[in-house]
Motif scaffolding. Structure first.
Motif, PDB file in Angstrom:
ATOM      1  N   ALA A  84      -4.350  34.196  33.388  1.00  0.00           N
ATOM      2  CA  ALA A  84      -3.790  35.494  33.738  1.00  0.00           C
ATOM      3  C   ALA A  84      -3.485  35.504  35.171  1.00  0.00           C
ATOM      4  N   ILE A  85      -2.366  36.429  35.460  1.00  0.00           N
ATOM      5  CA  ILE A  85      -2.208  36.752  36.781  1.00  0.00           C
ATOM      6  C   ILE A  85      -2.316  38.126  37.149  1.00  0.00           C
ATOM      7  N   PHE A  86      -3.230  38.395  38.123  1.00  0.00           N
ATOM      8  CA  PHE A  86      -3.149  40.011  38.365  1.00  0.00           C
ATOM      9  C   PHE A  86      -2.371  40.238  39.401  1.00  0.00           C
ATOM     10  N   LEU A  87      -1.418  41.039  39.061  1.00  0.00           N
ATOM     11  CA  LEU A  87      -0.088  40.953  39.827  1.00  0.00           C
ATOM     12  C   LEU A  87       0.080  42.388  40.413  1.00  0.00           C
ATOM     13  N   ASP A  88       0.614  42.364  41.740  1.00  0.00           N
ATOM     14  CA  ASP A  88       0.826  43.233  42.503  1.00  0.00           C
ATOM     15  C   ASP A  88       2.265  43.860  41.915  1.00  0.00           C
ATOM     16  N   THR A  89       2.091  45.173  41.114  1.00  0.00           N
ATOM     17  CA  THR A  89       3.066  45.642  40.374  1.00  0.00           C
ATOM     18  C   THR A  89       3.800  47.015  41.054  1.00  0.00           C
ATOM     19  N   THR A  90       3.612  46.868  42.253  1.00  0.00           N
ATOM     20  CA  THR A  90       4.190  48.274  42.993  1.00  0.00           C
ATOM     21  C   THR A  90       5.732  48.649  42.831  1.00  0.00           C
ATOM     22  N   TYR A  91       6.238  47.183  42.754  1.00  0.00           N
ATOM     23  CA  TYR A  91       7.853  47.502  42.336  1.00  0.00           C
ATOM     24  C   TYR A  91       8.256  46.927  40.942  1.00  0.00           C
ATOM     25  N   CYS A  92       7.394  46.953  40.015  1.00  0.00           N
ATOM     26  CA  CYS A  92       7.699  46.493  38.855  1.00  0.00           C
ATOM     27  C   CYS A  92       8.554  47.337  38.063  1.00  0.00           C
ATOM     28  N   ASP A  93      10.019  47.477  38.526  1.00  0.00           N
ATOM     29  CA  ASP A  93      10.697  48.306  37.877  1.00  0.00           C
ATOM     30  C   ASP A  93      12.142  47.834  38.289  1.00  0.00           C
ATOM     31  N   PRO A  94      13.086  48.062  37.411  1.00  0.00           N
ATOM     32  CA  PRO A  94      14.535  47.307  37.631  1.00  0.00           C
ATOM     33  C   PRO A  94      15.017  48.179  38.823  1.00  0.00           C
ATOM     34  N   LYS A  95      14.842  49.118  38.790  1.00  0.00           N
ATOM     35  CA  LYS A  95      15.434  50.088  40.058  1.00  0.00           C
ATOM     36  C   LYS A  95      15.059  49.526  41.667  1.00  0.00           C
TER      37      LYS A  95
END
Ligand SMILES: [Zn+2]
Length: 631
Positions: A186-197
């Motif tokens: 698993a990767i614990f991912l910094d999803t702050t900007y996990c958005d196509p925009k």
């Protein structure tokens, strides 16, 4: 290398590997005479992004009630979001972190040194039988990603990557330790900007921009006439400051608190930074001095004027290093001006942008992605959670291996200890599991998604091929998800077709002209209610004659003139409230002091998707210091 020398090398490495027992270190720190410690099971409600399965390693989790389950705490970096809960009276466990973070904890937070343990970078250590490797996170000084190899019962290792906050970059992917985690569990991912925009320029481009503005205006006005203010946190954005100093041949003036941090970081020699205001026209100010930044920028020209008068300058030029905001478009730097003041918004994020996140996941090929930012575990059925899931669908769809699984690793909770759960918890778990259930990607889906990807990630593509009807529907639906609810289907159709079916471009165009679109809907509705003649699906052609053209509300125009680059969220909010309330709010906002709109932001379930998506990431006042999440 011969077999013998290889064996010797391995033996030497074994000798070198630092082996730590967190319980013993902790007992020593407590000066305890006992030799064992017992902790209750980690509860199922514990945020899955904050602990490593099959261990008691807690990550960036120092706040009560998450502190009673372990003696092994890891801190990825020195930002308030992560260290919140730590204080000089900390004694709940050992904090493992990088050397620099260790220094910052001891020097600035006054954490007792006996509770802090610095681990080396790029050098495996054994903690409680698990191999732990710290690698650079390219976030802030001292920030690391944490790699864990956890032995399981069958003598097999589970591998986990916790990115902390990170900005992915290509050199990272050459790290041999990280390469050893390709295909990790698993990767614990910094999803702050996990958005196509969320696309924004590279850090280098942003630094070039700041340097060029300081250089140009500085030369134009000369010394002691123009004051440059750069907003930063107490720890952060050092890279920009150092580059401005070096390339503009000036010192940077900082306050005592920032200087204290800079000394720890090795900048205490007075070469670059000074506390003497008379030595420099480039001054560092606190993060929100120039205005609120999230989710869109609201300048504070009043404070700028106060500072200008107080320090005796003629002009003030501010720089606000932002993450992604509505103003941010690729290769563009928004400027807001008033009288003799100007504020430049500089996307200079220390978090990975959307493309970089996808690339990183594609590189690591993890079995699961566990988002560390932006999930609201109490509202799992929220639109926001759904949005996040969609982004992960997009990520995994890109990957070659169709069997790769993504989703929440709620199962982890079960494997740590036998935990008693009440029926309600079970229901929540089940809902969560379903929500992020692994989807086997069928070959048809793959084809469609790869088409989507080409639209999303080639914004400059000149490909004018009109997609099939089915694909068009998907694009329209995806675009709809990024727009306020009041936007009509015809408007979306116009947007995507005029943007060559490119979703990012369509959404960007929308937010640039949101007022026009809103007015079209208002005019249409007025006309509709007056005449009862129009069909709800009547096409509305887009106005091309510029924004604000037909607005008759003076107060709206007055307000917009101050934030003309970012009217979107205001309208987004207004769209859910009555015209009279809208007017009231407009008047309130036209006050000179800019206030937080947090109450408005959290209002109602009809909040447009894009707002609700990001509002979950907004700082919770009670937690403090959360603005750094976006930068
Ligand atoms: Zn951070």
């Amino acid at each position: 290398m011969s077999a013998q020398s290889a064996a010797t090398a391995t033996a030497n490495e074994r000798v070198k590997t630092l082996t730590l027992d967190s319980t013993q270190i902790y007992l020593t720190a407590l000066n305890s005479t006992t030799s064992t410690l017992s902790f209750p099971p980690i509860p199922s409600s514990f945020p899955p992004s904050n602990f490593i399965p099959n261990t008691r390693f807690l990550i960036d989790s120092f706040r009560h009630p998450f502190t009673a389950f372990s003696a092994s705490y890891f801190l990825s970096h020195f930002h308030p979001d992560q260290y919140s809960g730590l204080s000089p009276s900390w004694s709940k466990g050992i904090i493992f972190c990088s050397h620099l973070t260790c220094l910052l904890l001891i020097e600035t937070l006054k954490i007792p040194p006996r509770f802090v343990f610095a681990l080396p970078l790029n050098d495996p250590v054994l903690v409680d039988g698990c191999e732990v490797i710290l690698i650079d996170a390219n976030h802030c000084p001292g920030s690391v990603q944490l790699l864990f190899k956890v032995p399981t019962k069958n003598g097999i290792f589970e591998r986990y990557v916790h990115t902390g906050d990170f900005r992915s970059c290509n050199p990272m992917k050459l790290n041999s330790y990280l390469i050893g985690f390709v295909g990790c569990d698993a990767i614990f991912l910094d999803t702050t900007y996990c958005d196509p925009k969320c696309i924004f320029p590279s850090q280098e481009e942003s630094i070039d921009y700041v340097v060029s503005v300081v250089d140009r205006i500085g030369k134009e006005f000369g010394r002691r006439r123009v004051l440059f203010l750069i907003a930063t946190y107490v720890a952060g954005k050092e890279k920009i400051l150092v580059e401005v100093a070096r390339r503009c041949k000036t010192k940077i003036c900082v306050d005592g608190r920032k200087m204290e941090i800079l000394r720890v970081l090795g900048y205490g020699d007075g070469e670059v930074f000074t506390e003497d205001e008379s030595e420099s026209d480039v001054h560092v100010v606190g993060w929100s001095v120039l205005g609120e930044t999230w989710p869109y920028f609201r300048p504070n020209f009043v404070i700028m004027e106060e500072i200008m008068v107080e320090k005796g300058y003629e002009k003030v030029v501010g720089f606000v290093p932002t993450g992604w905001t509505f103003e941010v478009k690729r290769n563009k730097f928004a400027v807001q001006t008033k009288d003799t003041f100007e504020i430049h918004l500089v996307p200079c994020s220390e978090h990975s942008n959307y493309d970089e996140l996808k690339e990183y996941v594609k590189f690591l090929k993890p079995k699961k992605v566990i988002p560390t930012v932006g999930m609201d575990f109490e509202k799992l059925e929220s639109k926001h959670a759904d949005e996040m899931r969609k982004q992960f669908d997009g990520l995994i769809d890109e990957m070659d291996n169709k069997d790769l699984l993504m989703g929440f690793h709620r199962g982890n909770c079960e494997t740590v200890e036998k935990v008693e759960r009440d029926a309600n918890e079970e229901r929540v778990m089940e809902r969560n599991k379903n929500m992020f259930e692994i989807k086997t990607v069928e070959s048809n889906d793959m084809d469609v998604s790869s088409n989507d990807v080409s639209y999303v990630h080639k914004p400059d593509s000149q490909d004018s091929t009109i997609p099939s009807e089915e694909e068009r529907e998907r694009i329209i639906e995806e675009t709809r998800d990024s727009l306020p609810k009041w936007v009509t289907r015809d408007q979306i159709l116009d947007l995507v077709s005029s943007s060559r079916w490119n979703i990012v471009e369509a959404v960007s165009n929308f937010y640039e002209h949101e007022i026009e679109f809103y007015e079209q809907v208002s005019v249409f509705r007025t006309f509709e209610s007056a005449s009862h003649a129009s069909s709800p699906n009547s096409p509305i052609s887009l106005s091309k004659s510029g924004p604000f053209r037909s607005s008759t509300d003076e107060s709206v125009n007055t307000n917009l003139s101050q934030v003309s680059k970012s009217p979107s969220l205001k309208l987004t909010r207004w769209s859910n409230i009555s015209p009279s309330k809208r007017k009231k709010n407009t008047e309130k906002r036209s006050n000179k002091k800019v206030k937080s709109n947090s109450k408005l932001e959290s209002s109602g379930s009809k909040q447009p998707t894009i707002t609700s998506f990001f509002s979950k990431l907004l700082p919770d006042d009670s937690k403090g210091g959360k603005t750094d999440r976006k930068n």
